[in-house]
Design an enzyme around this catalytic site. Structure first.
Site, short mmCIF file in Angstrom:
data_model
loop_
_atom_site.label_atom_id
_atom_site.label_comp_id
_atom_site.label_asym_id
_atom_site.label_seq_id
_atom_site.Cartn_x
_atom_site.Cartn_y
_atom_site.Cartn_z
N ILE A 42 0.84 -1.20 0.00
CA ILE A 42 0.00 0.00 0.00
C ILE A 42 0.88 1.25 0.00
CG2 ILE A 42 -0.26 0.29 2.51
CD1 ILE A 42 -3.31 0.67 1.95
N ASN A 119 5.47 -15.76 16.06
CA ASN A 119 5.51 -16.39 17.39
C ASN A 119 4.34 -15.92 18.24
OD1 ASN A 119 6.64 -14.29 19.62
ND2 ASN A 119 7.43 -13.77 17.61
N HIS A 120 3.75 -14.78 17.89
CA HIS A 120 2.64 -14.26 18.71
C HIS A 120 1.34 -15.05 18.51
CE1 HIS A 120 5.15 -11.22 20.36
NE2 HIS A 120 5.54 -10.85 19.15
N TYR A 143 -3.33 -9.17 17.01
CA TYR A 143 -2.36 -9.41 15.94
C TYR A 143 -1.97 -10.89 15.88
CZ TYR A 143 2.43 -9.70 14.12
OH TYR A 143 3.57 -10.07 13.46
N ARG A 181 15.41 -11.63 25.50
CA ARG A 181 14.43 -12.50 24.83
C ARG A 181 14.89 -12.84 23.41
NH1 ARG A 181 10.00 -11.44 21.48
NH2 ARG A 181 8.45 -13.11 21.47
N1 LIG Z 1 9.84 -8.21 11.92
C1 LIG Z 1 9.55 -9.24 12.72
O1 LIG Z 1 10.31 -9.55 13.64
C2 LIG Z 1 8.32 -10.05 12.52
C3 LIG Z 1 7.99 -11.05 13.47
C4 LIG Z 1 6.87 -11.83 13.24
C5 LIG Z 1 6.11 -11.67 12.10
N2 LIG Z 1 6.45 -10.68 11.21
C6 LIG Z 1 5.58 -10.50 10.05
O2 LIG Z 1 6.34 -10.24 8.89
C7 LIG Z 1 5.61 -9.38 8.01
C8 LIG Z 1 6.46 -8.18 7.65
O3 LIG Z 1 6.84 -7.54 8.85
P1 LIG Z 1 7.71 -6.19 8.84
O4 LIG Z 1 8.49 -6.21 10.10
O5 LIG Z 1 8.41 -6.07 7.54
O6 LIG Z 1 6.58 -5.10 9.00
P2 LIG Z 1 6.34 -3.75 8.17
O7 LIG Z 1 5.25 -3.01 8.88
O8 LIG Z 1 7.64 -3.05 7.97
O9 LIG Z 1 5.79 -4.28 6.77
C9 LIG Z 1 4.44 -4.56 6.53
C10 LIG Z 1 4.07 -3.93 5.20
O10 LIG Z 1 2.69 -4.22 4.94
C11 LIG Z 1 2.15 -3.07 4.30
N3 LIG Z 1 0.70 -3.02 4.49
C12 LIG Z 1 0.02 -2.77 5.64
N4 LIG Z 1 -1.30 -2.73 5.40
C13 LIG Z 1 -1.47 -2.98 4.09
C14 LIG Z 1 -2.60 -3.06 3.25
N5 LIG Z 1 -3.83 -2.87 3.72
N6 LIG Z 1 -2.41 -3.33 1.94
C15 LIG Z 1 -1.15 -3.52 1.45
N7 LIG Z 1 -0.04 -3.44 2.18
C16 LIG Z 1 -0.19 -3.18 3.50
C17 LIG Z 1 2.83 -1.88 4.96
O11 LIG Z 1 2.77 -0.72 4.15
C18 LIG Z 1 4.24 -2.41 5.18
O12 LIG Z 1 5.11 -2.02 4.12
C19 LIG Z 1 4.32 -9.01 8.74
O13 LIG Z 1 3.28 -9.86 8.33
C20 LIG Z 1 4.66 -9.29 10.19
O14 LIG Z 1 3.51 -9.60 10.96
C21 LIG Z 1 7.50 -9.87 11.40
#
Ligand SMILES: NC(=O)c1ccc[n+]([C@@H]2O[C@H](COP(=O)([O-])OP(=O)(O)OC[C@H]3O[C@@H](n4cnc5c(N)ncnc54)[C@H](O)[C@@H]3O)[C@@H](O)[C@H]2O)c1
Length: 271
Positions: A42, A119-120, A143, A181
């Site tokens: 987005i 992990n959540h 979440y 952690r």
């Molecule tokens: N970083 C971590 O340690 C971690 C841990 C567990 C899970 N995750 C998962 O990994 C994925 C990426 O995480 P991240 O750290 O890069 O987060 P981030 O927030 O940097 O990236 C998420 C992306 O999704 C996009 N987005 C949000 N809503 C949207 C929509 N309605 N339509 C299209 N795009 C949309 C955002 O613009 C963003 O660029 C996520 O699903 C997150 O839950 C990350």
């Protein structure tokens, strides 16, 4: 160094969340391999586009846009959506409706989904518990609940339509661990990229869970996942950070008790 493989996916790969922290790393890792990539988010894509990649700005809740983007793709690497603990109303659109749209698109294309689970989804298990990949979901936030729901939805699409999924239950994927952690939960960017690349290239995955942590001595909470099936083994480790971080705990007894840490403790009101 992320993955080095000359293998190419038979069809283009759609990556959602491409403009996010992990999406940018994955765009780079898969782009470097010369893979045909369709990137979407987005938010605008902040980097130079890798050769072989296109970028389309789209909202995950827009079914027509997602179906269009997925046309002809063999894999959807789904990393877009609400990525942290947020109120229910902010989770439901991207992470529930958006997820449905992803699975509908995957079904239309016969594509595999590689999903950024977390992990959540199991964060209310205590840190003394050892989980297998089929242990019960114990989400610690709305979440985390959306991640559990995603894995259940993947199960429905597999059982009913044969759509394969790889659920990477990411621990903490950051440049380096920053607290005690994360000595357990840290996943390096390169280990994540290698997991995604293996998940895309694997001949067959069925439904597969991966515990998304690097080779950390303190990761005693999780065991038994599908890594052998897809040929992934983490190579990095949080262990060199142990001396620096081992005493950097939160000081919150709820956070320290549960695997989900601060997410489990946030808004906790149980007596
Ligand atoms: N970083 C971590 O340690 C971690 C841990 C567990 C899970 N995750 C998962 O990994 C994925 C990426 O995480 P991240 O750290 O890069 O987060 P981030 O927030 O940097 O990236 C998420 C992306 O999704 C996009 N987005 C949000 N809503 C949207 C929509 N309605 N339509 C299209 N795009 C949309 C955002 O613009 C963003 O660029 C996520 O699903 C997150 O839950 C990350």
């Amino acid at each position: 160094m992320a993955a080095t493989t000359t293998a190419q996916p038979a069809k283009p790969v759609l990556l959602t969340g491409a403009s996010g922290a992990l999406g940018r790393k994955l765009s780079q890792a898969m782009g470097t391999l010369g893979w045909p990539l369709r990137l979407t988010d987005i938010a605008p894509f902040p980097d130079a586009l890798p050769a072989g990649a296109t970028f389309t700005q789209a909202d995950l809740v827009d079914l027509a846009a997602i179906r269009d983007l997925a046309k002809g793709c063999g894999t959807i690497v789904h990393f877009g959506g609400t990525a942290v603990d947020k109120p229910f109303d902010e989770v439901i659109g991207p992470n529930i409706r958006g997820l449905y749209n992803i699975y509908e698109a995957a079904k239309a294309e016969g594509a595999r989904v590689v999903f950024a689970s977390s992990n959540h989804a199991v964060g209310f298990h205590e840190r003394t518990t050892v989980l297998d990949d089929d242990s019960a979901f114990r989400p610690d936030t709305f979440y985390g609940l959306s991640k559990a729901y995603a894995e259940l939805m993947g199960g429905l699409y597999y059982d009913k339509h044969g759509i394969e999924s790889v659920f990477i239950r990411i621990g903490s994927c950051f440049p380096e661990p920053v607290d005690a952690r994360m000595l357990a939960t840290w996943l390096s960017y390169d280990d994540l990229a290698r997991a995604v690349i293996a998940a895309v290239l694997a001949e067959k995955t069925d439904l597969c869970v991966l515990w998304g942590a690097s080779k950390n001595a303190r990761m005693t909470w999780w065991r038994g996942d599908g890594r052998a099936k897809i040929g992934w083994e983490p190579q990095d480790s949080a262990d060199p950070f142990t001396e620096r971080l081992k005493d950097k705990a939160s000081g919150d007894p709820v956070a320290e008790r549960y695997q989900g840490g601060g997410y489990a403790a946030a808004g906790y009101s149980r007596k």
